[in-house]
Motif scaffolding. Structure first.
Motif, mmCIF file in Angstrom:
data_model
loop_
_atom_site.group_PDB
_atom_site.id
_atom_site.type_symbol
_atom_site.label_atom_id
_atom_site.label_comp_id
_atom_site.label_asym_id
_atom_site.label_seq_id
_atom_site.Cartn_x
_atom_site.Cartn_y
_atom_site.Cartn_z
ATOM 1 N N THR A 1 3.149 0.926 -13.019
ATOM 2 C CA THR A 1 3.161 1.295 -11.602
ATOM 3 C C THR A 1 3.847 2.631 -11.411
ATOM 4 O O THR A 1 3.365 3.495 -10.670
ATOM 5 C CB THR A 1 3.877 0.206 -10.775
ATOM 6 O OG1 THR A 1 3.231 -1.042 -10.998
ATOM 7 C CG2 THR A 1 3.852 0.545 -9.302
ATOM 8 N N HIS B 1 -0.079 -1.705 -5.111
ATOM 9 C CA HIS B 1 0.606 -2.126 -6.335
ATOM 10 C C HIS B 1 0.693 -3.640 -6.416
ATOM 11 O O HIS B 1 0.444 -4.353 -5.450
ATOM 12 C CB HIS B 1 1.996 -1.477 -6.445
ATOM 13 C CG HIS B 1 2.943 -1.849 -5.354
ATOM 14 N ND1 HIS B 1 3.672 -3.002 -5.350
ATOM 15 C CD2 HIS B 1 3.291 -1.200 -4.215
ATOM 16 C CE1 HIS B 1 4.425 -3.068 -4.283
ATOM 17 N NE2 HIS B 1 4.202 -1.983 -3.564
ATOM 18 N N GLU C 1 0.840 -1.197 0.000
ATOM 19 C CA GLU C 1 0.000 0.000 0.000
ATOM 20 C C GLU C 1 0.881 1.254 0.000
ATOM 21 O O GLU C 1 1.692 1.470 0.882
ATOM 22 C CB GLU C 1 -0.893 0.012 1.247
ATOM 23 C CG GLU C 1 -1.867 1.144 1.320
ATOM 24 C CD GLU C 1 -3.083 0.922 0.447
ATOM 25 O OE1 GLU C 1 -3.724 1.924 0.112
ATOM 26 O OE2 GLU C 1 -3.372 -0.225 0.096
ATOM 27 N N LEU D 1 1.489 5.408 -12.606
ATOM 28 C CA LEU D 1 0.392 5.639 -11.674
ATOM 29 C C LEU D 1 0.855 6.414 -10.441
ATOM 30 O O LEU D 1 0.158 7.308 -9.953
ATOM 31 C CB LEU D 1 -0.239 4.311 -11.252
ATOM 32 C CG LEU D 1 -1.013 3.567 -12.335
ATOM 33 C CD1 LEU D 1 -1.457 2.204 -11.828
ATOM 34 C CD2 LEU D 1 -2.201 4.367 -12.801
ATOM 35 N N ASP E 1 -7.446 12.893 -8.359
ATOM 36 C CA ASP E 1 -7.368 11.568 -8.970
ATOM 37 C C ASP E 1 -7.623 11.677 -10.472
ATOM 38 O O ASP E 1 -8.728 12.001 -10.907
ATOM 39 C CB ASP E 1 -8.393 10.642 -8.327
ATOM 40 C CG ASP E 1 -8.190 9.186 -8.690
ATOM 41 O OD1 ASP E 1 -7.351 8.897 -9.574
ATOM 42 O OD2 ASP E 1 -8.862 8.327 -8.088
ATOM 43 N N MET F 1 -2.782 3.617 -3.233
ATOM 44 C CA MET F 1 -2.807 2.608 -4.280
ATOM 45 C C MET F 1 -2.142 1.339 -3.761
ATOM 46 O O MET F 1 -1.151 1.411 -3.030
ATOM 47 C CB MET F 1 -2.039 3.115 -5.498
ATOM 48 C CG MET F 1 -1.968 2.138 -6.640
ATOM 49 S SD MET F 1 -0.890 2.698 -7.964
ATOM 50 C CE MET F 1 0.604 1.833 -7.537
#
Length: 183
Positions: A73, A37, A23, A76, A141, A35
């Motif tokens: 990843t 992953h 997390e 993001l 977001d 998020m």
């Protein structure tokens, strides 16, 4: 080897980054994004350089799937850092005679040529402002902002003959001539 995944993500001052297990939480003031992953990727926070780096987890270095998740990843996480510092914005325009949008409590009501107005609830975390024909969506977001804007646009997509519909303000609707009657 991932070119995007190799770049470290620099985190500006005032932004807190917390990693607990899989997390990742990035927060600044009242804005906070988190998020989880994939297990194929390891994410490391470097306090000295104030950067986040991603790499395939041990045992997954040769995995093709892990290489695909590696760059995703990193992208993001970069979007999360940009979201809490600058935020994301989308603007829509309602084009049509008598068409428009208005706020009704916690939802947006759109009159776009149907018999009844269409009401859509505003997702939490987004700030929506309506100015007659223009709808402005802001939030930290990127995915939520883009998804809500796409949902509003899908109520009545712009059509090429008259140009009516809900379109992004920077979108160019390619117009068609239509039928020509007579000789």
């Amino acid at each position: 080897m991932s070119r995007i995944g190799n770049k470290p993500i620099s985190v500006p001052g005032g932004v807190n980054c917390t990693i607990s297990g899989r997390e990742v939480t990035i927060a600044k003031g009242d804005k906070s994004l988190s998020m989880t992953h994939r297990p194929e990727i390891s994410v490391v926070w470097d306090e000295g350089e104030r950067s986040i780096s991603c790499a395939p987890a041990p045992g997954f270095e040769d995995s093709r799937q892990a290489r695909a998740y590696w760059g995703m990843t990193r992208a993001l996480l970069q979007n999360m850092v940009t979201g809490v510092t600058e935020g994301y914005k989308k603007s829509l325009e309602v084009v049509g005679v008598g068409w428009g949008a208005s706020m009704k409590g916690a939802e947006i009501e759109m009159k776009v040529g149907y018999a009844n107005p269409i009401g859509m609830p505003i997702p939490s975390g987004l700030d929506v402002k309506v100015d007659k024909q223009f709808i402005h969506i802001e939030g930290p977001d990127k995915q939520k902002v883009g998804q809500f804007a796409a949902m509003l646009r899908s109520t009545r997509k712009p059509e090429p003959y008259t140009g009516r519909g809900v379109k992004y303000t920077n979108e160019v609707v390619r117009r068609k001539q239509g039928k020509v009657f007579g000789s």
